[in-house]
Motif scaffolding. Structure first.
Motif, mmCIF file in Angstrom:
data_model
loop_
_atom_site.group_PDB
_atom_site.id
_atom_site.type_symbol
_atom_site.label_atom_id
_atom_site.label_comp_id
_atom_site.label_asym_id
_atom_site.label_seq_id
_atom_site.Cartn_x
_atom_site.Cartn_y
_atom_site.Cartn_z
ATOM 1 N N CYS A 110 23.515 6.282 39.268
ATOM 2 C CA CYS A 110 24.508 5.422 38.634
ATOM 3 C C CYS A 110 25.580 5.045 39.651
ATOM 4 C CB CYS A 110 25.170 6.144 37.464
ATOM 5 S SG CYS A 110 23.984 6.947 36.367
ATOM 6 N N ILE A 111 25.701 3.772 39.878
ATOM 7 C CA ILE A 111 26.720 3.287 40.815
ATOM 8 C C ILE A 111 27.912 2.854 39.960
ATOM 9 C CG2 ILE A 111 27.218 1.649 42.664
ATOM 10 C CD1 ILE A 111 23.991 1.369 42.717
ATOM 11 N N LEU A 112 28.986 3.656 39.991
ATOM 12 C CA LEU A 112 30.092 3.445 39.028
ATOM 13 C C LEU A 112 31.388 3.099 39.743
ATOM 14 C CD1 LEU A 112 29.393 6.435 36.586
ATOM 15 C CD2 LEU A 112 28.527 4.113 36.472
ATOM 16 N N GLY A 113 31.566 2.020 40.242
ATOM 17 C CA GLY A 113 30.550 0.983 40.322
ATOM 18 C C GLY A 113 30.802 0.211 41.595
ATOM 19 N N ASN A 114 30.009 -0.831 41.746
ATOM 20 C CA ASN A 114 30.311 -1.771 42.817
ATOM 21 C C ASN A 114 31.571 -2.565 42.439
ATOM 22 O OD1 ASN A 114 28.339 -2.022 45.137
ATOM 23 N ND2 ASN A 114 26.919 -1.856 43.409
ATOM 24 N N ALA A 115 32.517 -2.611 43.362
ATOM 25 C CA ALA A 115 33.802 -3.278 43.078
ATOM 26 C C ALA A 115 33.643 -4.777 43.339
ATOM 27 C CB ALA A 115 34.910 -2.691 43.935
ATOM 28 N N MET A 142 17.290 -4.094 45.233
ATOM 29 C CA MET A 142 16.501 -3.273 46.169
ATOM 30 C C MET A 142 16.420 -1.836 45.681
ATOM 31 S SD MET A 142 18.010 -4.508 49.848
ATOM 32 C CE MET A 142 17.215 -3.223 50.808
ATOM 33 N N LEU A 143 17.596 -1.287 45.323
ATOM 34 C CA LEU A 143 17.633 0.107 44.866
ATOM 35 C C LEU A 143 16.786 0.275 43.605
ATOM 36 C CD1 LEU A 143 21.431 0.825 45.425
ATOM 37 C CD2 LEU A 143 19.535 1.992 46.573
ATOM 38 N N ASP A 144 16.863 -0.687 42.715
ATOM 39 C CA ASP A 144 16.134 -0.578 41.452
ATOM 40 C C ASP A 144 14.632 -0.602 41.686
ATOM 41 O OD1 ASP A 144 16.465 -0.327 38.603
ATOM 42 O OD2 ASP A 144 15.528 -2.307 38.454
ATOM 43 N N VAL A 145 14.192 -1.469 42.584
ATOM 44 C CA VAL A 145 12.762 -1.563 42.883
ATOM 45 C C VAL A 145 12.286 -0.286 43.577
ATOM 46 C CG1 VAL A 145 11.053 -2.795 44.271
ATOM 47 C CG2 VAL A 145 12.751 -4.081 42.947
ATOM 48 N N GLY A 172 13.118 1.773 39.036
ATOM 49 C CA GLY A 172 13.938 1.445 37.859
ATOM 50 C C GLY A 172 14.847 2.570 37.417
ATOM 51 N N ARG A 173 15.398 3.315 38.360
ATOM 52 C CA ARG A 173 16.304 4.417 37.985
ATOM 53 C C ARG A 173 17.779 4.060 38.171
ATOM 54 N NH1 ARG A 173 15.798 9.050 41.224
ATOM 55 N NH2 ARG A 173 14.376 8.091 42.737
ATOM 56 N N VAL A 174 18.060 2.812 38.470
ATOM 57 C CA VAL A 174 19.442 2.469 38.803
ATOM 58 C C VAL A 174 20.242 2.057 37.565
ATOM 59 C CG1 VAL A 174 20.859 0.732 39.973
ATOM 60 C CG2 VAL A 174 18.980 1.842 41.197
ATOM 61 N N VAL A 175 21.464 2.584 37.487
ATOM 62 C CA VAL A 175 22.452 2.078 36.536
ATOM 63 C C VAL A 175 23.485 1.329 37.365
ATOM 64 C CG1 VAL A 175 24.334 2.693 34.979
ATOM 65 C CG2 VAL A 175 22.132 3.873 34.806
ATOM 66 N N HIS A 183 17.327 -6.507 33.127
ATOM 67 C CA HIS A 183 18.032 -6.165 34.367
ATOM 68 C C HIS A 183 18.502 -4.725 34.251
ATOM 69 C CE1 HIS A 183 21.852 -6.475 32.211
ATOM 70 N NE2 HIS A 183 21.490 -7.663 31.769
ATOM 71 N N PRO A 184 18.907 -4.073 35.353
ATOM 72 C CA PRO A 184 19.400 -2.692 35.268
ATOM 73 C C PRO A 184 20.581 -2.614 34.298
ATOM 74 C CG PRO A 184 19.099 -3.343 37.559
ATOM 75 C CD PRO A 184 18.913 -4.583 36.733
ATOM 76 N N PRO A 185 20.697 -1.464 33.608
ATOM 77 C CA PRO A 185 21.820 -1.316 32.673
ATOM 78 C C PRO A 185 23.151 -1.512 33.397
ATOM 79 C CG PRO A 185 20.405 0.638 32.645
ATOM 80 C CD PRO A 185 19.874 -0.263 33.690
ATOM 81 N N ILE A 186 24.071 -2.186 32.725
ATOM 82 C CA ILE A 186 25.392 -2.412 33.303
ATOM 83 C C ILE A 186 26.403 -1.569 32.541
ATOM 84 C CG2 ILE A 186 27.235 -4.141 33.533
ATOM 85 C CD1 ILE A 186 24.895 -6.137 34.086
ATOM 86 N N TRP A 187 27.147 -0.750 33.279
ATOM 87 C CA TRP A 187 28.231 0.031 32.678
ATOM 88 C C TRP A 187 29.537 -0.448 33.276
ATOM 89 C CZ3 TRP A 187 26.578 5.931 33.106
ATOM 90 C CH2 TRP A 187 25.332 6.104 32.481
ATOM 91 N N LEU A 188 30.584 -0.384 32.483
ATOM 92 C CA LEU A 188 31.887 -0.754 33.013
ATOM 93 C C LEU A 188 32.861 0.432 32.959
ATOM 94 C CD1 LEU A 188 32.487 -4.374 31.612
ATOM 95 C CD2 LEU A 188 31.217 -3.661 33.629
ATOM 96 N N PRO A 189 32.990 1.144 34.077
ATOM 97 C CA PRO A 189 34.049 2.162 34.153
ATOM 98 C C PRO A 189 35.383 1.433 34.226
ATOM 99 C CG PRO A 189 32.415 2.428 35.923
ATOM 100 C CD PRO A 189 32.212 1.074 35.322
#
Lengths: 388, 202
Positions: free
Chosen positions: A94-99, A115-118, A122-125, A190-196
């Motif tokens: 989980c990348i929480l998150g890219n700014a 790239m990370l998801d592929v 498919g383990r990327v959040v 698409h990969p799940p999107i979370w908003l911290p």
């Protein structure tokens, strides 16, 4: 209930007189104080800790992005995520998150996360944040454009992931004639999107409207509950009720053999997080234009109260729900209680914080993974129904 | 006429506000609307920057130009106006010890100040309080001009007065003793006298 292990990768070597001699651990604290030899040991130790979380059965491991600060050593979260990608097999990363608002080009983020998801199958959040106020000084980016830049980047990335390219994009912030990033992500759509987030009204509305999980970083439990209530109320208002799994709470956790030992071993470390690493003037934290007027009122009130946080003891921090400390049984009880009050479905544990050394981090993670997490997993689905 | 810069007073920042040049165009439209062909222009601090842009843009509309401690040119080592709390702001802008703050500002007051600061951020965050284009075009401002500066200005040090004088076609610089960033506030008589002399009124 899902469990995530979060790491800030802090710099633990600030001197004892740091707060008297420096106005801030951010923006202006000189990088001559970063010792690369110590950094090498730290990075590798911190990566080991995240990898160990997978062995313990955490659902995911989490990294984030901060710049020009002793608070955290991950200016490039996708690089850390890439290292974890090949060293783990099951856990979500989980990348929480890219700014987003700090990035020159949103398509670069779309490409890296895809790239990370592929690569991970498919383990990327994919969490997205604006970057905190301090970082608008570090990059000299106009904070009054932050929100618009964030939302447009987010929309562009999602479109780039979900619609066949090339297509044109003509926005307020970005003008692109050829949007066509390779690779595309593996997860569909698409990969799940979370908003911290700290809980600005705009982010709450965005999460409720689009069904993105909302993650609140450590704060007094009572305030976190208000923010979660606000999110649930917004969901009700627009006819899209927010389920517990779309609500996440991030908090420092420390487990030891006894309650007393927990405070003895990790009390100073958590104070280092709330004092030294959080040392910065208010004017730096909330630059002009970073928040809208309607979010600013609530944030200013919170900040005025926050001035007192630096004076709290570890026990008081724990009592007020800024962190969760104790024996395995105590931590289990407290977390169950917090969960019942707040109604979150994702628990994001900050298992290392401040100066907490490797051996204590490892011990606490093991106790949490072996004695707390399994019991909460089996007991909480029932409690969750009562929440909110 | 004492115009308010849109976004810097009680009104919300307009969507179109991007640069100080936008503010200059806005004031130019105001002159057109009011039917004022040629005017004396006085601008202080950010207003000095706006006035300088206006004078370079339409020199034929500006009878005389007074810039009081203007922002707008690159000066290294300036304090960061966006990181200051209220006390620090008073420290760097005043010569005399300012009267102590009374009660803590209300949330409403802070929100209003923050809105003005956000407008300043929009036009002056990056590049920091200057316009790299401005030195290229300042020579177009050929009207008689005065650069007035408080000697004890710690926000925009008075050394920059010489830079402005050199770039403007027809300017002289005057420093005001015992004054900080707002000489008109701390030395009203001396400051007003200099401006009126330029205008040929006194």
């Amino acid at each position: 209930m899902e469990f995530y292990c979060f790491h800030l990768m802090p710099w633990p070597y600030l001197p004892g007189d740091f707060m008297e001699k420096n106005p801030s651990a951010w923006v202006t604290y000189s990088n001559k104080n970063f010792d690369p030899a110590k950094g090498q040991v730290l990075y590798n130790r911190y990566l080991d800790e995240l990898e160990h979380a997978e062995e313990l059965g955490f659902d995911g491991i989490c990294v984030n992005e901060h710049h020009q600060t002793a608070y955290g050593l991950m200016p490039a979260p996708n690089i850390i995520a890439a290292m974890l990608a090949r060293r783990t097999k099951h856990a979500k990363i989980c990348i929480l998150g890219n700014a987003l608002s700090l990035r020159d080009h949103p398509l670069r983020v779309a490409e890296e996360v895809a790239m990370l998801d592929v690569i991970t199958g498919g383990r990327v959040v994919s969490g997205f944040v604006r970057g905190i106020g301090l970082e608008y000084y570090s990059f000299q980016l106009d904070p009054s454009r932050s929100r618009d830049r964030f939302v447009e980047s987010l929309d562009l990335i999602i479109k780039a992931w979900t619609e066949p390219g090339p297509f044109e994009w003509h926005g307020e912030q970005f003008e692109l004639r050829y949007v066509n990033p390779w690779p595309r992500p593996l997860q569909q759509p698409h990969p799940p999107i979370w908003l911290p987030s700290t809980g600005s009204q705009e982010t709450i509305e965005l999460c409720a409207e689009r069904g993105y999980p909302f993650i609140r970083v450590y704060e007094r439990a009572e305030i976190v509950k208000q923010i979660f209530d606000n999110l649930r109320a917004e969901g009700e208002r627009i006819g899209k009720p927010v389920p517990p799994e779309n609500i996440g709470w991030m908090t420092p956790i420390y487990v030891a053999e006894t309650d007393a030992k927990a405070f003895e071993e990790a009390g100073d470390s958590v104070l280092y997080l709330f004092q030294e690493l959080s040392h910065r003037p208010m004017e730096m934290l909330v630059p002009p234009g970073y928040m809208t007027a309607r979010s600013m009122g609530a944030a200013l009130e919170r900040q005025q109260r926050r001035h007192t946080i630096g004076k709290l003891t570890a026990k008081q921090l724990d009592e007020q729900g800024f962190c969760v400390f104790g024996s395995a049984e105590t931590v289990r009880q407290k977390l169950a209680e917090h969960q019942k009050n707040m109604g979150f479905g994702k628990l994001v544990g900050l298992m290392q914080f401040g100066t907490l050394p490797a051996e204590h981090t490892r011990k606490s993670m093991d106790l949490f993974g072996q004695e707390v997490m399994p019991k909460l997993r089996s007991s909480l689905p029932i409690a969750m129904g009562e929440a909110g | 006429v004492l115009p308010e810069h849109p976004g810097f007073g009680d009104a919300e920042r307009p969507e179109w506000l991007e640069t100080v040049l936008d503010l200059a165009y806005c004031h130019l439209e105001l002159l057109d609307k009011l039917g004022l062909e040629r005017v004396h222009v006085v601008g202080e601090s950010l207003g000095g920057w706006v006035a300088a842009e206006l004078a370079a843009l339409v020199p034929e509309r500006v009878r005389t130009l007074t810039l009081i401690a203007p922002m707008g040119l690159l000066v290294e080592g300036l304090p960061d106006v966006f990181i200051m709390n209220r006390n620090r702001w008073r420290e760097v802008t005043r010569f005399a010890d300012p009267e102590p703050e009374g009660a803590a500002p209300s949330i409403d007051q802070l929100i209003k100040e923050s809105r003005v600061q956000a407008s300043l951020a929009r036009v002056g965050w990056n590049p920091y309080l200057h316009d790299p284009r401005l030195p290229r075009w300042l020579h177009r401002a050929t009207m008689p001009a005065l650069v007035l500066w408080g000697k004890e200005d710690r926000l925009m040090p008075a050394a920059a007065a010489e830079q402005w004088r050199g770039l403007l076609a027809n300017a002289r610089a005057q420093l005001v003793g015992q004054a900080g960033h707002f000489p008109a506030l701390e030395q009203p008589e001396g400051s007003a006298g200099a401006v009126l002399r330029l205008m040929g009124i006194a």
